[in-house]
Design a protein around this motif. Structure first.
Motif, short mmCIF file in Angstrom:
data_model
loop_
_atom_site.label_atom_id
_atom_site.label_comp_id
_atom_site.label_asym_id
_atom_site.label_seq_id
_atom_site.Cartn_x
_atom_site.Cartn_y
_atom_site.Cartn_z
N GLY A 1 -7.97 -8.94 -0.28
CA GLY A 1 -7.91 -7.52 -0.64
C GLY A 1 -9.26 -6.83 -0.55
N ALA A 2 -10.33 -7.54 -0.88
CA ALA A 2 -11.68 -6.97 -0.77
C ALA A 2 -12.62 -8.12 -0.40
N GLU B 1 -6.07 -11.42 -3.53
CA GLU B 1 -5.14 -10.55 -2.79
C GLU B 1 -5.21 -9.11 -3.28
N THR B 2 -5.51 -8.93 -4.58
CA THR B 2 -5.58 -7.55 -5.09
C THR B 2 -7.00 -6.98 -5.02
N GLY B 3 -7.93 -7.80 -4.53
CA GLY B 3 -9.32 -7.31 -4.41
C GLY B 3 -10.04 -7.28 -5.75
N ASN B 4 -9.51 -8.00 -6.74
CA ASN B 4 -10.13 -8.05 -8.07
C ASN B 4 -11.16 -9.18 -8.10
N THR B 5 -12.20 -9.06 -7.27
CA THR B 5 -13.11 -10.20 -7.08
C THR B 5 -13.91 -10.53 -8.34
N GLN C 1 -13.42 -12.30 4.45
CA GLN C 1 -12.72 -11.01 4.57
C GLN C 1 -11.40 -11.16 5.29
#
Ligand code: PMV
Length: 328
Positions: free
Chosen positions: A191-192, A244-248, A328
């Motif tokens: 995601g991110a 997957e949600t980019g909540n790194t 990425q």
């Protein structure tokens, strides 16, 4: 000339528990390259003569393998003379067997790699995959990724004994993967982007041994270690959702928790723990060992502007080398 490439890999979450069917996450890094040039011009008469005069042994002496990174320059028959076949020789034999080719043409093979050997970056699986593809296309019988993966898994068994299959899968499909043993491979959407610094301890530790030691622990007290594997599996599930949600920002604490469980499984080492602490001390968001453990690599999650400082701290704390990579 047929050419093929395959990346190495790094395991992000879930090593060891993945052998016991919990999920794990892995991503590709770096590249291996294989060329295979086949002499396919042998005419029928010559081919017949080779088969009758020289017998089965001869085709093996007409296959030449060059792997300068490991100082290997040899014919296939020389590689087969030892009691345990060289993994490169096993790849070649298995590919022709799989394709049903009993007398392959003369072939010259060259394998080059930017992946350090025996450092836990999956160089073995990457070499197998690149070579399988190059050979199959040299004899004009290209294989699907699924077929390549099956063949590469057979070779992993020679390296590792009871591999989960995660290495050959991430290397074959060259994508971030969510892997559960025995289930179809799922690719992971990122995601991110996030940045990792990989630190190599310089200690080469056979995965087969750490996997064997974990098995002994498990056999002595299955309920206890099953619980630990469950916890690792939950971490991997949580990490998948975060990626997957980019909540790194959720990933760092998950790495730390996974490392603590790997320590409990006795697969960390003084060197790995030192590198993990050193990375955290200069601002890594999380850090853990990666792969079989006892040596090999650790990974640290870093904000990209801190990557250089973390890499420097790792080298001062004893890392033999570092690689910074953005997923990425
Ligand atoms: O040592 P590596 O990077 O090949 O990783 C091994 C991963 C294990 O989970 C420990 C074993 C396996 O087969 O999955």
């Amino acid at each position: 000339m047929s050419s093929a490439s395959a990346p190495g890999k790094i395991i992000l979450f879930g090593e060891h528990a993945v052998v016991y069917s919990r999920p794990a996450l892995a991503v590709p890094v770096l590249q291996v390259h294989a060329d295979a040039a086949a002499d396919l011009t042998t005419d029928d008469e010559a081919d017949k003569r080779i088969r009758t005069d020289l017998g089965e042994k001869d085709w093996r002496s007409r296959i030449f393998i060059e792997a300068p990174d490991i100082g290997l320059f040899s014919t296939l028959d020389a590689l087969l003379s030892d009691q345990t076949p060289h993994p490169l020789a096993a790849v070649i034999i298995n590919v022709f067997q799989f394709l049903g080719i009993t007398t392959p043409p003369a072939i010259r093979i060259r394998v080059t790699s930017s992946i350090p050997v025996a450092s836990g970056l999956g160089s073995g699986a990457a070499v197998s995959v690149a070579l399988i593809r190059a050979l199959a296309s040299a004899v004009q019988r290209p294989l699907s990724d699924d077929q390549v993966n099956v063949l590469a898994y057979e070779i992993e068994k020679l390296h590792h004994g009871t591999p989960s299959g995660i290495d050959n899968s991430v290397v074959t499909y060259a994508m971030p993967v969510y892997f559960v043993r025995g289930q179809p491979i799922e690719t992971l959407r990122v995601g991110a982007p996030f940045t990792l610094v990989i630190g190599y301890t310089g200690v080469s530790a056979p995965t087969k041994e750490s996997v064997g030691d974990v098995r002994k622990l498990w056999e002595a007290d299955k309920p206890r270690w099953e619980k630990v594997f469950d916890q690792v599996g939950e971490i991997a599930q949580g990490a998948r959702a975060a990626i997957e949600t980019g909540n790194t920002s959720a990933l760092g604490p998950l790495m730390d928790a996974n490392h603590a469980l790997l320590q409990a499984l006795t697969v960390s080492s003084v060197e790995l723990d030192q590198l993990v602490l050193a990375a955290k001390a200069v601002g890594a968001e999380g850090a853990k060992l990666s792969g079989g453990g006892r040596g090999g690599n650790m990974i640290a999650l870093v904000a990209s502007e801190k990557a250089e400082a973390v890499a420097t701290a790792l080298r001062s704390a004893g890392a033999r080398s570092t690689i910074t990579t953005t997923i990425q």
